[in-house]
Design a protein around this motif. Structure first.
Motif, PDB file in Angstrom:
ATOM      1  N   VAL A  97       0.501  -3.494 -17.423  1.00  0.00           N
ATOM      2  CA  VAL A  97       0.001  -3.293 -18.783  1.00  0.00           C
ATOM      3  C   VAL A  97       0.189  -4.591 -19.547  1.00  0.00           C
ATOM      4  O   VAL A  97       1.289  -5.160 -19.543  1.00  0.00           O
ATOM      5  CB  VAL A  97       0.748  -2.140 -19.488  1.00  0.00           C
ATOM      6  N   ALA A  98      -0.874  -5.063 -20.155  1.00  0.00           N
ATOM      7  CA  ALA A  98      -0.789  -6.335 -20.878  1.00  0.00           C
ATOM      8  C   ALA A  98       0.230  -6.236 -22.002  1.00  0.00           C
ATOM      9  O   ALA A  98       0.210  -5.302 -22.795  1.00  0.00           O
ATOM     10  CB  ALA A  98      -2.155  -6.715 -21.445  1.00  0.00           C
ATOM     11  N   GLU A  99       1.150  -7.212 -22.058  1.00  0.00           N
ATOM     12  CA  GLU A  99       2.143  -7.344 -23.134  1.00  0.00           C
ATOM     13  C   GLU A  99       2.989  -6.084 -23.301  1.00  0.00           C
ATOM     14  O   GLU A  99       3.367  -5.712 -24.392  1.00  0.00           O
ATOM     15  CB  GLU A  99       1.436  -7.666 -24.449  1.00  0.00           C
ATOM     16  N   ASP A 100       3.298  -5.397 -22.228  1.00  0.00           N
ATOM     17  CA  ASP A 100       4.127  -4.201 -22.323  1.00  0.00           C
ATOM     18  C   ASP A 100       4.774  -3.941 -20.964  1.00  0.00           C
ATOM     19  O   ASP A 100       4.466  -4.614 -19.977  1.00  0.00           O
ATOM     20  CB  ASP A 100       3.300  -3.001 -22.767  1.00  0.00           C
ATOM     21  N   ALA A 101       5.680  -2.981 -20.938  1.00  0.00           N
ATOM     22  CA  ALA A 101       6.315  -2.631 -19.670  1.00  0.00           C
ATOM     23  C   ALA A 101       5.289  -2.019 -18.723  1.00  0.00           C
ATOM     24  O   ALA A 101       4.336  -1.405 -19.158  1.00  0.00           O
ATOM     25  CB  ALA A 101       7.442  -1.627 -19.919  1.00  0.00           C
ATOM     26  N   PRO A 102       5.457  -2.232 -17.414  1.00  0.00           N
ATOM     27  CA  PRO A 102       4.479  -1.665 -16.469  1.00  0.00           C
ATOM     28  C   PRO A 102       4.586  -0.145 -16.411  1.00  0.00           C
ATOM     29  O   PRO A 102       5.628   0.435 -16.668  1.00  0.00           O
ATOM     30  CB  PRO A 102       4.877  -2.301 -15.127  1.00  0.00           C
ATOM     31  N   ILE A 103       3.433   0.485 -16.017  1.00  0.00           N
ATOM     32  CA  ILE A 103       3.398   1.931 -15.801  1.00  0.00           C
ATOM     33  C   ILE A 103       3.794   2.202 -14.360  1.00  0.00           C
ATOM     34  O   ILE A 103       3.145   1.728 -13.432  1.00  0.00           O
ATOM     35  CB  ILE A 103       2.005   2.506 -16.099  1.00  0.00           C
ATOM     36  N   ILE A 104       4.866   2.947 -14.186  1.00  0.00           N
ATOM     37  CA  ILE A 104       5.362   3.262 -12.837  1.00  0.00           C
ATOM     38  C   ILE A 104       5.071   4.735 -12.568  1.00  0.00           C
ATOM     39  O   ILE A 104       5.396   5.603 -13.361  1.00  0.00           O
ATOM     40  CB  ILE A 104       6.876   2.982 -12.725  1.00  0.00           C
ATOM     41  N   ILE A 105       4.411   4.976 -11.438  1.00  0.00           N
ATOM     42  CA  ILE A 105       4.027   6.333 -11.054  1.00  0.00           C
ATOM     43  C   ILE A 105       4.682   6.677  -9.737  1.00  0.00           C
ATOM     44  O   ILE A 105       4.597   5.915  -8.772  1.00  0.00           O
ATOM     45  CB  ILE A 105       2.490   6.465 -10.951  1.00  0.00           C
ATOM     46  N   ARG A 106       5.341   7.799  -9.681  1.00  0.00           N
ATOM     47  CA  ARG A 106       6.032   8.275  -8.474  1.00  0.00           C
ATOM     48  C   ARG A 106       5.331   9.506  -7.935  1.00  0.00           C
ATOM     49  O   ARG A 106       4.604  10.181  -8.647  1.00  0.00           O
ATOM     50  CB  ARG A 106       7.490   8.634  -8.817  1.00  0.00           C
ATOM     51  N   TRP A 107       5.546   9.791  -6.670  1.00  0.00           N
ATOM     52  CA  TRP A 107       5.015  11.014  -6.050  1.00  0.00           C
ATOM     53  C   TRP A 107       5.843  11.369  -4.826  1.00  0.00           C
ATOM     54  O   TRP A 107       6.679  10.573  -4.366  1.00  0.00           O
ATOM     55  CB  TRP A 107       3.545  10.826  -5.696  1.00  0.00           C
ATOM     56  N   ASP A 108       5.660  12.552  -4.337  1.00  0.00           N
ATOM     57  CA  ASP A 108       6.335  13.009  -3.120  1.00  0.00           C
ATOM     58  C   ASP A 108       5.481  12.652  -1.913  1.00  0.00           C
ATOM     59  O   ASP A 108       4.415  13.226  -1.724  1.00  0.00           O
ATOM     60  CB  ASP A 108       6.576  14.520  -3.165  1.00  0.00           C
ATOM     61  N   PRO A 109       5.946  11.698  -1.103  1.00  0.00           N
ATOM     62  CA  PRO A 109       5.078  11.221  -0.013  1.00  0.00           C
ATOM     63  C   PRO A 109       5.024  12.214   1.147  1.00  0.00           C
ATOM     64  O   PRO A 109       5.947  12.984   1.388  1.00  0.00           O
ATOM     65  CB  PRO A 109       5.761   9.919   0.415  1.00  0.00           C
ATOM     66  N   ARG A 110       3.882  12.165   1.845  1.00  0.00           N
ATOM     67  CA  ARG A 110       3.795  12.879   3.116  1.00  0.00           C
ATOM     68  C   ARG A 110       4.577  12.111   4.173  1.00  0.00           C
ATOM     69  O   ARG A 110       4.638  10.885   4.137  1.00  0.00           O
ATOM     70  CB  ARG A 110       2.324  13.016   3.547  1.00  0.00           C
ATOM     71  N   GLN A 111       5.228  12.794   5.087  1.00  0.00           N
ATOM     72  CA  GLN A 111       6.028  12.164   6.131  1.00  0.00           C
ATOM     73  C   GLN A 111       5.596  12.673   7.496  1.00  0.00           C
ATOM     74  O   GLN A 111       6.281  13.476   8.137  1.00  0.00           O
ATOM     75  CB  GLN A 111       7.520  12.436   5.904  1.00  0.00           C
ATOM     76  N   PRO A 112       4.411  12.207   7.954  1.00  0.00           N
ATOM     77  CA  PRO A 112       3.971  12.649   9.272  1.00  0.00           C
ATOM     78  C   PRO A 112       4.890  12.167  10.385  1.00  0.00           C
ATOM     79  O   PRO A 112       5.027  12.809  11.419  1.00  0.00           O
ATOM     80  CB  PRO A 112       2.572  12.033   9.384  1.00  0.00           C
ATOM     81  N   GLY A 113       5.534  10.989  10.164  1.00  0.00           N
ATOM     82  CA  GLY A 113       6.442  10.479  11.196  1.00  0.00           C
ATOM     83  C   GLY A 113       7.641  11.371  11.410  1.00  0.00           C
ATOM     84  O   GLY A 113       8.149  11.510  12.542  1.00  0.00           O
ATOM     85  N   ARG A 114       8.144  11.995  10.339  1.00  0.00           N
ATOM     86  CA  ARG A 114       9.304  12.871  10.478  1.00  0.00           C
ATOM     87  C   ARG A 114       8.968  14.063  11.359  1.00  0.00           C
ATOM     88  O   ARG A 114       9.750  14.452  12.238  1.00  0.00           O
ATOM     89  CB  ARG A 114       9.732  13.343   9.083  1.00  0.00           C
ATOM     90  N   ASN A 115       7.776  14.639  11.146  1.00  0.00           N
ATOM     91  CA  ASN A 115       7.365  15.757  11.993  1.00  0.00           C
ATOM     92  C   ASN A 115       7.201  15.324  13.442  1.00  0.00           C
ATOM     93  O   ASN A 115       7.500  16.079  14.374  1.00  0.00           O
ATOM     94  CB  ASN A 115       6.047  16.329  11.473  1.00  0.00           C
ATOM     95  N   LEU A 116       6.721  14.065  13.624  1.00  0.00           N
ATOM     96  CA  LEU A 116       6.558  13.557  14.991  1.00  0.00           C
ATOM     97  C   LEU A 116       7.904  13.454  15.685  1.00  0.00           C
ATOM     98  O   LEU A 116       8.053  13.836  16.849  1.00  0.00           O
ATOM     99  CB  LEU A 116       5.866  12.186  14.922  1.00  0.00           C
ATOM    100  N   LEU A 117       8.907  12.943  14.967  1.00  0.00           N
ATOM    101  CA  LEU A 117      10.242  12.828  15.561  1.00  0.00           C
ATOM    102  C   LEU A 117      10.825  14.199  15.883  1.00  0.00           C
ATOM    103  O   LEU A 117      11.438  14.405  16.943  1.00  0.00           O
ATOM    104  CB  LEU A 117      11.179  12.063  14.612  1.00  0.00           C
ATOM    105  N   ILE A 118      10.623  15.147  14.959  1.00  0.00           N
ATOM    106  CA  ILE A 118      11.168  16.487  15.187  1.00  0.00           C
ATOM    107  C   ILE A 118      10.554  17.113  16.432  1.00  0.00           C
ATOM    108  O   ILE A 118      11.224  17.819  17.189  1.00  0.00           O
ATOM    109  CB  ILE A 118      10.919  17.361  13.940  1.00  0.00           C
ATOM    110  N   CYS A 119       9.261  16.815  16.652  1.00  0.00           N
ATOM    111  CA  CYS A 119       8.575  17.432  17.795  1.00  0.00           C
ATOM    112  C   CYS A 119       8.895  16.724  19.115  1.00  0.00           C
ATOM    113  O   CYS A 119       9.100  17.376  20.146  1.00  0.00           O
ATOM    114  CB  CYS A 119       7.071  17.428  17.558  1.00  0.00           C
TER     115      CYS A 119
END
Length: 870
Positions: free
Chosen positions: A245-267
C-alpha cells in the motif's frame, strides 16, 4: 530336468565358493535395498514438502489474481459513473440528492448490487458534498475513512481527468483492508453541458473487505478461512500474502493452507515401513534359500543354452512383427545409407526394397527446412523418444505425411548406425486440419464463425485503421426469419440461411469478411470505405440483396434485414467493444421498425443503460407491490346498467409517480417479465371481483407474448383457483393479430381456455387483419369495436353505416359487441338506437382505482345531462 550327480569333492568345493560369493552378493543387495528404501522415504518427505509449497503458491497466486480482479472491477465501475454527463450535471454542477439517492442513480444500488460501503463526491474545494455509507445517505467526510490519504488520492484523480482516467489503491481503514477508486467527474462525450470554475469534483468508491467478505473472496477460488491476522505472530506465520500500500503499512492476508503432502505422508510412510519389514523377512528367507541353492550354480549352463535358443526364437518373432507392423522399420550405417527396410515399406510406398537399399535416407524422406539425415545424426542414445514430422512421395507420386523416430545403434561405445520407424500419419494430419477448420467455421453456411471473426478483427485493428479509412463493422440480423422456421420447418430455414450467406459474400469485396455468429445473426467486416456515403451505399447493396425473394420449392418468401454499424477507430479500438457497439446499434434498428440500418451513437449506450435500469426497477416493482389496477366500467347500453369492468394496470413508481402501461408493457414483453406481470394482474383482478355483485365480470387484457408461451390456460386456472372467482365472471381480451402467426396453436389455446369456462373477446376489432373466417373459426364470445370507428360518429353518415355493419356482423356470429371510446352523449344515444349491446368510454366512466370504483357498483347510470362525473 534331472542332472547327473557331481563328485563329492567337487560338491564341497563348489558349495564353499558358491556360498562365499552368494553371501557377499546378498549382503550387497540388502545394503542397496536398505539404501533405496531410505532414499524413497527421504524423497517422499521431499515430495510432500514440495506439494505443500506448491499448494501455498497456487493459493497465493489465486488470491493475488482475485484481488487484482477486484481492483479492475472497481476501476471499471467508477469509470462508468464518473465519465457520465448525468453525473456531471447532478453531482458536479450541483449535488442533486433526489436524482442521485432517491432515484437510485448514485445511491443504495451501488451498495446492494456492487457492495461498495462508501460512496463520496468531493468538490473542487476538497469538501465532501455527497456521502452514502452502507447504502444510506450520510454526511460523513471522506477524510474520516481515508485520513491523510484522501488529499493525495483526490489530486491524482484530478491529474487523470484530461485523459478520462481513474486511479485505485489499497488502503487500511481501521483494521480492515479496503480498495479505493477515484475519478474526476467529466461530462463524457456529450457536448453543451455547463461548467463551474475550479477543478472538477471527484467521485470515490470504497469497498471494505470485512472478515465475511474476505472469506467469501477466498471461497470463490477454493481458499479456506481468508482473514486479516489479529496478532503479530499470526501475521508472519506462513502462509501469508502481502499487498503493498502506497505510503502505508502493507496489507497482510492469511489463510488456512491445503496440505496435500501431509496426507501423502500419512498414506505412504506406514506402507514404506511395512514394506521394509516385509522385505527384511523376505531377504532372510532368500538368503537361506540362496545358500542352499548355490551348489546348483554350475548346473545353470544347460539353462543358459536353453535361453540362447529362446533368444533366437525371440529374434525370429521380432522379424515377423517387423514385417507385419503398420509402421515400416529402417536401419542405416553411420553415414545415413539405408541397410535395412521392412516389408511394410513396399506396402506403404509402392517402391521395391531392393531399389532403395544402398541409397541415402534423404532420397526417401524429405523435410521443409533441413535434411532428414542431419536430424538423424543429431540423435543421442539418452532414452528419449524424439519424433520428426516429414514427408515422402509414393510410387504413384502421392505426397504422404510421415512421423519419423530414430535412435543410434551403439557398438562398444561407438555409433554403428541408426535405426527407427516411420509412421504414415497423412489421415491424422488431414483430420486435425479438418477439426481446426470446423472450430473456426459455421458447419451450415461455411462462413467463419465468431472465433475466427474475432481473430480476424483483432488482426485488422493491429493495422491501426484511421478516421479517413475506418474499419466498418456491421452487425446484421434477418427480419421475419422465425416465421420461416415455424411455417416451413428448420430445413427451409437452413436453406434461407445458406442463400443469405451467398448473397452477403457476393455483395462484398474479396478482402471483406462475412461471418455467421449464431442463428440468423451475421457480422460483416468491411474495409476500404472512406466516408459515410460509401458505407450507406454498401448497406443499400446488402439490403437489396436480402430483400430479393427467397424460394422454398414453389413458395416465394420475403425477409428483411436490420443492421447496426460501428467504426474503428471512431467508436472503439477493442474487438469485443466494437462488437458490443455494433450490437447496440442493431438493437436500435430493430426497435425502430426493422429493415433499416443505424449508426452507433454514444447516447445509444446511455439509452440501453436507462432501459436496463427500467427493467431492474420493473422487477423490483413486481416484488415490492408497486403495480396497481384501475377499473373502467362497461355498461349495458339498453339497460343503462353496469355489466362489468376492464382491469387496466398502472405502475406507481415511487420517484416518478404513476406510469401508464404503454411505457413499460413493451419492455415487459421483450424481457419476459410480462408473464410475472400478467400472473399478478390475473390474480388481483379475480380477487377484487369477488367483492362485486355476482352478475358482474372483470375483463383482463392478454399480451400476444404470453399467449404464445403455451401455459396460459394453466396460469388462468391457477388464478381462478387461488381467488375462488367463478370462471364465467372472467373475460380475456385478445387482439386479433394473435391468430395470424400460428392459427392452429391459437385455436388450441382458445379451446383450452373455453374448457375452463372463461369468456373470450376480440379486442380492438377492425384495427388489424381479421376476416369473417376469423370470427367463424375461433370460439369468441364477444368483440370490442376499435375506438377509431367512433371518431366521426354519429356526425358522419359513413361512420354510422360502418358501425351498424360491425354491430350486425357481431350479432350474425352471436357475439356481444362492445363499443370502445364513447366520449359524448350523442355517441351514447346513437349506439343505443342502433342496438349496440355494451359501451365503454370516458363519457361513461374513466379508469379509476378500486376504492373509487366500488361505490359505483350499486349506483344507477344517470346520463340525462351532457356529461357525467364519477
Amino acid at each position: 530336468m534331472n542332472y547327473p550327480p557331481l563328485p563329492e569333492h567337487q560338491i564341497v568345493t563348489d558349495d564353499h565358493k558358491a556360498a562365499f560369493f552368494t553371501r557377499r552378493l546378498l549382503m550387497s543387495l540388502i545394503l542397496l535395498l536398505s539404501g533405496v528404501i531410505l532414499l524413497a522415504m527421504l524423497l517422499l518427505v521431499g515430495i510432500a514438502w514440495r506439494q505443500n509449497e506448491d499448494a501455498v503458491q497456487q493459493q497465493r497466486f489465486l488470491l493475488s489474481n482475485i484481488w487484482k480482479d477486484k481492483r479492475q472491477s472497481i476501476l471499471t465501475d467508477i469509470r462508468d459513473y464518473a465519465f457520465w454527463s448525468e453525473a456531471w450535471n447532478h453531482l458536479h454542477l450541483q449535488v442533486d440528492t433526489v436524482w442521485a439517492f432517491d432515484q437510485q442513480n448514485f445511491g443504495p444500488g451501488l451498495f446492494q448490487e456492487y457492495h461498495y460501503e462508501g460512496i463520496f463526491v468531493v468538490d473542487g474545494q476538497g469538501r465532501t458534498r455527497y456521502s452514502v455509507i452502507n447504502g444510506k445517505l450520510d454526511t460523513l467526510p471522506l477524510e474520516s475513512w481515508l485520513g491523510i490519504h484522501a488529499a493525495p488520492l483526490i489530486r491524482k484523480a484530478r491529474s487523470l481527468a484530461a485523459a478520462e482516467g481513474a486511479t485505485t489503491q489499497n488502503v487500511i481503514i481501521g483494521t480492515t483492508p479496503a480498495l479505493v477508486a477515484a475519478a474526476a467527474i467529466t461530462p463524457g462525450k456529450v457536448p453543451g453541458t455547463g461548467t463551474l470554475p475550479g477543478p472538477p469534483s471527484v467521485m470515490v468508491f470504497v469497498s471494505r473487505f470485512t472478515p465475511e467478505k474476505l472469506k467469501q473472496l477466498g471461497n470463490a477460488v477454493g481458499v479456506k478461512n481468508v482473514r486479516v491476522p489479529t496478532t503479530t505472530q499470526d501475521a508472519f506465520v506462513a502462509p501469508f500474502m502481502v499487498e503493498e500500500v502506497a505510503e502505508d503499512a502493507p496489507i497482510i492476508i492469511r489463510w488456512d493452507p491445503r496440505q496435500p503432502g501431509r496426507n501423502l505422508l500419512i498414506c505412504l510412510l506406514p506402507a514404506l515401513f511395512f514394506a521394509a519389514f516385509v522385505l527384511g523377512l523376505i531377504a532372510r528367507r532368500v538368503i537361506n534359500h540362496a545358500m542352499s541353492s548355490a551348489v546348483l550354480a554350475d548346473r545353470r549352463f544347460a539353462q543358459l543354452k536353453h535361453s540362447e535358443r529362446e533368444l533366437a526364437a525371440s529374434e525370429a518373432r521380432f522379424r515377423d512383427v517387423a514385417e507385419t507392423a503398420s509402421d515400416w522399420i529402417w536401419e542405416t550405417n553411420p553415414q545415413g545409407v539405408i541397410t535395412y527396410l521392412s516389408r511394410r515399406f513396399t506396402s506403404v510406398t509402392g517402391f521395391e526394397i531392393s531399389r532403395m537399399l544402398g541409397r541415402s535416407v534423404d532420397d526417401i524422406l524429405l523435410h521443409e527446412t533441413e535434411a532428414v539425415s542431419l536430424w538423424i545424426f543429431q540423435q543421442r542414445a539418452d532414452g528419449q523418444r524424439r519424433q520428426l514430422r516429414c514427408y515422402s512421395y509414393s510410387a504413384q507420386n502421392e505426397k504422404r505425411i510421415c512421423s519419423l523416430v530414430a535412435n543410434p545403434v551403439l557398438l562398444k561405445g561407438q555409433i554403428a548406425g541408426y535405426r527407427g520407424t516411420v509412421s504414415d500419419i497423412t489421415q491424422e494430419v488431414e483430420a486435425e486440419a479438418r477439426l481446426h477448420y470446423l472450430s473456426q467455421h459455421d458447419t451450415l453456411t461455411g462462413l467463419p464463425n465468431r472465433v475466427y471473426m474475432l481473430e480476424f478483427l483483432r488482426g485488422k485493428l493491429h493495422a491501426q485503421p484511421t478516421a479517413e479509412r475506418p474499419l466498418v463493422l456491421i452487425s446484421l440480423d434477418l427480419d421475419r426469419f422465425k416465421p420461416v422456421n415455424d411455417a416451413f420447418g428448420y430445413a427451409a430455414g437452413d436453406s434461407v440461411l445458406v442463400e443469405a450467406s451467398h448473397r452477403l459474400r457476393g455483395a462484398l469485396n474479396a478482402g471483406d469478411l462475412v461471418s455467421r455468429t449464431g442463428g440468423d445473426e451475421f457480422m460483416l467486416l468491411v474495409c476500404d470505405l472512406t466516408n459515410e456515403e460509401e458505407i450507406d451505399h454498401c448497406c443499400v447493396r446488402l439490403q437489396s440483396e436480402l430483400c430479393r425473394p427467397f424460394y422454398i420449392g414453389q413458395q416465394e418468401l420475403f425477409i428483411g434485414v436490420s443492421m447496426g454499424i460501428a467504426l474503428a477507430p471512431v467508436d472503439a479500438m477493442q474487438a469485443d467493444e466494437l462488437l458490443r457497439l455494433a450490437d447496440i446499434a442493431l438493437y436500435k434498428s430493430k426497435r425502430e421498425g426493422r429493415n433499416c440500418w443505424t449508426w452507433y451513437r454514444p447516447d445509444m449506450a446511455e439509452q440501453l443503460i436507462h432501459r436496463r435500469e427500467l427493467e431492474r426497477n420493473l422487477r423490483m416493482a413486481i416484488v415490492n407491490d408497486e403495480l396497481k389496477l384501475y377499473y373502467q366500467p362497461r355498461y349495458c347500453l339498453q339497460k343503462s346498467r353496469m355489466e362489468g369492468a376492464e382491469a387496466l394496470i398502472r405502475w406507481a413508481h415511487p420517484p416518478t409517480g404513476l406510469i401508464m402501461p404503454d411505457s413499460f408493457i413493451p419492455l415487459a414483453e421483450e424481457t419476459g417479465l410480462i408473464i410475472d406481470v400478467s400472473n399478478w394482474v390475473l390474480l388481483r383482478a379475480c380477487t377484487d371481483a369477488l367483492a362485486w355483485p355476482n352478475m358482474m365480470y372483470v375483463s383482463v387484457n392478454i399480451s400476444p407474448v404470453e399467449f404464445r408461451s403455451g401455459n396460459l390456460a394453466k396460469r388462468v386456472a391457477d388464478a381462478l383457483h387461488k381467488s375462488g372467482l367463478a370462471p364465467s365472471r372472467l373475460e380475456l381480451e385478445i387482439t386479433e393479430n394473435i391468430t395470424l402467426e400460428n392459427p392452429q396453436n391459437a385455436l388450441t389455446m382458445m379451446q383450452a381456455l373455453k374448457k375452463l369456462g372463461v369468456r373470450l373477446t376480440v379486442d380492438d376489432f377492425g384495427a388489424g387483419y381479421a376476416s369473417l373466417n376469423y370470427l367463424k373459426t375461433f370460439p369468441f364470445d364477444g368483440m370490442k369495436m376499435d375506438r377509431s370507428y367512433l371518431h366521426d360518429f354519429p356526425q358522419s353518415r359513413q361512420a354510422v353505416s360502418i358501425v351498424e355493419g360491425i354491430i350486425a356482423l357481431g350479432k350474425a356470429f352471436s357475439l356481444t359487441v362492445t363499443a370502445e371510446g364513447i366520449e359524448t352523449q350523442a355517441q351514447w344515444e346513437e349506439l343505443k338506437a342502433i342496438s349496440c349491446q355494451e359501451g365503454q368510454g370516458y363519457y361513461l366512466g374513466r379508469p379509476m382505482p378500486l376504492e373509487s370504483f366500488l361505490p359505483l357498483l350499486n349506483t344507477p347510470l344517470l346520463l340525462e345531462s351532457h356529461h357525467v362525473e364519477h
